[in-house]
Design a protein around this motif. Structure first.
Motif, PDB file in Angstrom:
ATOM      1  N   THR A   1      56.441  17.726  43.330  1.00  0.00           N
ATOM      2  CA  THR A   1      55.535  17.104  44.856  1.00  0.00           C
ATOM      3  C   THR A   1      55.384  18.324  45.690  1.00  0.00           C
ATOM      4  O   THR A   1      54.783  18.150  46.353  1.00  0.00           O
TER       5      THR A   1
ATOM      6  N   ALA B   1      53.494  20.943  45.109  1.00  0.00           N
ATOM      7  CA  ALA B   1      51.819  21.161  45.122  1.00  0.00           C
ATOM      8  C   ALA B   1      50.776  21.461  45.461  1.00  0.00           C
ATOM      9  O   ALA B   1      51.516  21.527  47.243  1.00  0.00           O
TER      10      ALA B   1
ATOM     11  N   TYR C   1      55.118  14.335  38.342  1.00  0.00           N
ATOM     12  CA  TYR C   1      54.809  14.461  39.854  1.00  0.00           C
ATOM     13  C   TYR C   1      55.687  13.043  40.322  1.00  0.00           C
ATOM     14  O   TYR C   1      54.887  12.013  39.412  1.00  0.00           O
TER      15      TYR C   1
ATOM     16  N   TYR D   1      46.853  15.212  42.906  1.00  0.00           N
ATOM     17  CA  TYR D   1      47.455  16.188  43.088  1.00  0.00           C
ATOM     18  C   TYR D   1      46.641  17.803  42.831  1.00  0.00           C
ATOM     19  O   TYR D   1      45.859  17.406  41.369  1.00  0.00           O
TER      20      TYR D   1
ATOM     21  N   VAL E   1      47.830  16.669  47.911  1.00  0.00           N
ATOM     22  CA  VAL E   1      48.455  15.533  47.161  1.00  0.00           C
ATOM     23  C   VAL E   1      47.401  14.779  48.118  1.00  0.00           C
ATOM     24  O   VAL E   1      47.194  14.820  49.380  1.00  0.00           O
TER      25      VAL E   1
ATOM     26  N   ASP F   1      47.000  19.077  52.485  1.00  0.00           N
ATOM     27  CA  ASP F   1      47.279  20.168  51.335  1.00  0.00           C
ATOM     28  C   ASP F   1      48.692  21.438  52.456  1.00  0.00           C
ATOM     29  O   ASP F   1      48.603  20.944  52.815  1.00  0.00           O
TER      30      ASP F   1
END
Length: 244
Positions: free
Chosen positions: A49, A52, A200, A220, A55, A75
């Protein structure tokens, strides 16, 4: 009120409770992540997470005793667009480049202007208009700092024990395994981790205690569509309220 601090307390600190240190393991042969403890699965979910590129976080939390609804897509470059709403007002937020724009209702601006001269008049004037706010205003820009508040995942290294695995379920259309922890205060925290693709975090629930809430994590890696409002429709709050 610092929105980033509220989210950190209500959501990210809950992740921290799950994401670090030793956890118990309810392993069964028909579950995903076989041979991995609940702690190992949670650690992988936290890392995935955090790493990434983007999200979306949407859900309901508790902020200073009142409900807070958030829906933000962010982001790693701090591009961000979303909305927050609570009893003291609602606002849309856009952050792109080095600028943050906020369009709040009258209640939102009244709360923001508490204690300042002519606060009610300013709130009426700004209601429903896009306002460029100073960079670093934690009431809004903290929501757009994905890496900043996700870094809090690993900030608490105190004892974290007692997690268990649940039965695979479906959350937001994706299969996920729940990782659950009960605390002495009557609080239960449940992290749902995707069992297919990257591990995730799909959902985080916090029930009982003083800060109950539920947040779904989605989109994601999808580009954040953060487009500045037309310049002629923006009030520049960084220049004492002059139009930009």
């Amino acid at each position: 009120m610092s929105v980033r601090r509220t989210l950190t307390a209500s959501v990210i600190c809950a992740m921290t409770v799950i994401g670090v240190a030793g956890c118990s393991d309810d392993e069964s042969s028909d579950q995903p992540f076989q041979g991995q403890s609940a702690d190992e699965v949670a650690a992988k979910a936290v890392t995935a997470t955090r790493d990434a590129t983007s999200v979306r976080m949407a859900g309901k939390l508790s902020a200073e005793g009142q409900p807070l609804t958030v829906d933000f897509h962010v982001d790693t470059q701090k591009n961000c667009e979303g909305r927050m709403a609570m009893q003291t007002g609602a606002a849309d937020v856009i952050h792109t480049g080095q600028a943050t724009y906020v369009k709040g209702d009258e209640k939102f601006w009244e709360n923001a202007a508490q204690g300042s001269a002519g606060g009610e008049k300013k709130a009426r004037a700004l209601s429903g208009r896009w306002v460029k706010v100073p960079v670093g205003d934690s009431r809004t820009t903290g929501l757009c700092d994905k890496q900043g508040f996700l870094a809090d995942l690993d900030s608490d290294k105190s004892e974290r024990k007692g997690m268990t695995k649940g039965t695979v379920t479906t959350v937001d259309g994706r299969k996920a395994i729940p990782l659950r922890k009960k605390k002495g205060s009557g609080e239960t925290i449940t992290m749902y981790v995707a069992t297919e693709g990257k591990p995730y975090i799909i959902k985080l629930d916090q029930s009982g205690g003083k800060t109950p809430g539920s947040v779904v994590f989605s989109d994601y890696g999808k580009p954040v569509k953060a487009t500045p409002p037309p310049a002629g429709k923006v009030v520049d709050g960084t220049k004492a309220g002059t139009a930009s």
